[in-house]
Design a protein around this motif. Sequence first.
Motif, short mmCIF file in Angstrom:
data_model
loop_
_atom_site.label_atom_id
_atom_site.label_comp_id
_atom_site.label_asym_id
_atom_site.label_seq_id
_atom_site.Cartn_x
_atom_site.Cartn_y
_atom_site.Cartn_z
N ALA A 1 -1.83 -2.07 -15.35
CA ALA A 1 -3.15 -2.20 -14.73
C ALA A 1 -3.02 -2.32 -13.21
CB ALA A 1 -3.87 -3.42 -15.30
N GLY A 2 -1.95 -3.00 -12.75
CA GLY A 2 -1.72 -3.11 -11.31
C GLY A 2 -1.44 -1.75 -10.69
N VAL A 3 -0.64 -0.94 -11.38
CA VAL A 3 -0.37 0.41 -10.89
C VAL A 3 -1.65 1.23 -10.84
CG1 VAL A 3 0.88 2.56 -11.38
CG2 VAL A 3 2.02 0.35 -11.71
N ASP A 4 -2.45 1.13 -11.90
CA ASP A 4 -3.72 1.84 -11.94
C ASP A 4 -4.66 1.37 -10.84
OD1 ASP A 4 -5.48 3.70 -13.63
OD2 ASP A 4 -6.72 1.90 -13.53
N LEU A 5 -4.61 0.07 -10.54
CA LEU A 5 -5.45 -0.47 -9.47
C LEU A 5 -5.05 0.11 -8.11
CD1 LEU A 5 -7.57 -2.58 -8.52
CD2 LEU A 5 -5.71 -4.24 -8.38
N VAL A 6 -3.76 0.23 -7.88
CA VAL A 6 -3.28 0.80 -6.62
C VAL A 6 -3.68 2.27 -6.49
CG1 VAL A 6 -1.21 1.39 -5.30
CG2 VAL A 6 -1.37 -0.83 -6.43
#
Length: 516
Positions: free
Chosen positions: A48-53
């Motif tokens: 989810a953090g990667v997707d957020l970035v």
Amino acid sequence: MTGLPLLVPVALIAIAFNLMLSPVARDDMRLRLPEIAALAALGLAVLAGVDLVEHGPGHGTLPFLGALGFAVMMDVVSVSLMMTVSFVGWVVLRFSRVALDGETRHAGFMAFMSLVLAGVILLVTAGTLTQLVIGWIGIGVALRPLLLFYHDRPRAQRAAKKKAFFSMISVAALTAACLWMASAFGTTEIAAIRAAIEIGDVPDHLWGIALLLAVAAIVKSALIPTHGWLTEVMEAPTPVSALLHAGVVASGGFLLIRFADLMIAVPGVMAVLALVGGFSALIGAAVALTQPSVKTALAWSTCAQMGFMILQCGLALFPLALLHIIAHALYKAHAFLGSGSAVEAVNAIRRPGPVAVPDVRAVGRAFGLSLAIFVAVGLVFGIASKAPQAVALGAILVFGVAYLMAQALADAAPRPLTRRTGAMAGAATLAYFAFHAGADWLTAGTLPPPPAPDGLAWAVMALTVPSFALAAFAQATFPLWADHPAARGMRVHLMNGLYLNALADRFAGRWSSKEI
């Protein structure tokens, strides 16, 4: 991708019911399922953090849960806290599986720990008011059997009763606030409510909603005088304390951070938060220093830390409050899980001999040097452009650094200690500004910057900063007046928590002497 985090609480709830409803042998593989689910949650949080970035904040749900009012809001707040909670949950569940091996109700313990973790993940990822309230309530319901794991112990019964009483207050306050918001804004989506507030489309009596949210946060985070249950849950197994102090009590801070735009719109409530938080931080820290029990001292430390976090929210320093939640969760989980070995380590220490006691001049030099370090490092980070609230909080840091420096500036202190402590003071100040800048950068666009302080905010800072300064000075010079009869008497009162818990007992209801 944004809806996938909802699979984690679903999996944890399914695992919990499986452990509770069917017999589980001591070496059953199913006892490992909670920690596997927590590790999977950590993996999803990283994704989810990667997707957020890559794509920015998102909002999503799953088909079979969307109809029930469940939805996920993925932004820097929810992603960072999901990472933290999942990691701490994985460590605590792994520790629990080994530490409670052989306990008769081991499977039930793992089940309810899984339910608590599911509730926290539902809470921090909530995209709707419905999910927020369900997660809030679920945490308290699942926590009660854990507090009563040794249900025949009177102190455990008393702590659980007190926790239930204050939980009802926080649940009632949050539920009322959410119903009011849903009615006033015409939606249960948190992102839509925040967007309306950002453009100034706010309902009348917004102060009432903010006040209810503040009450829910204060009670949930066990600030004084609602702290009594938190300092009395030592009868529960250590993993319960680790998960409780690392994640559950920080829910109040998360609530304020999630509705930061709403809270900032009501300066009066923000001032109350700052004053209550500062008071709890000062009293909690002072009482923690007098406690002979490691776990009780850690509990009072949590009370102080949560107070300081609420103070940060009251000063509208929400990025720093978020950073504080993450750091405290990691530290406090480690502290509780390692409390047993910590006692052994302290007992094994050989006392070096007489302690160098700083006199008043040394303390004065320490304050002056710490202030100089703060200004020098602050100029590098552009302190002149910082909000006054951030400078005030930095001043409180100076007092902590000054206490550290005072020990090294005593006349009898060895010079290598003085140099080492000076380097540590510089590093602490540098870390404060660096982390502050990093938190501001990461949360830009998600959390609002602190507004220009009005007269009420200036009054709060004028009261808070000198209070912390006086506390730091008293602590640094304590060896000089520790033998005074007044100091001895004050120590007794502090060891008893200034009897604030007794007052809360009377307010919450009387417990018979048989239950104490």
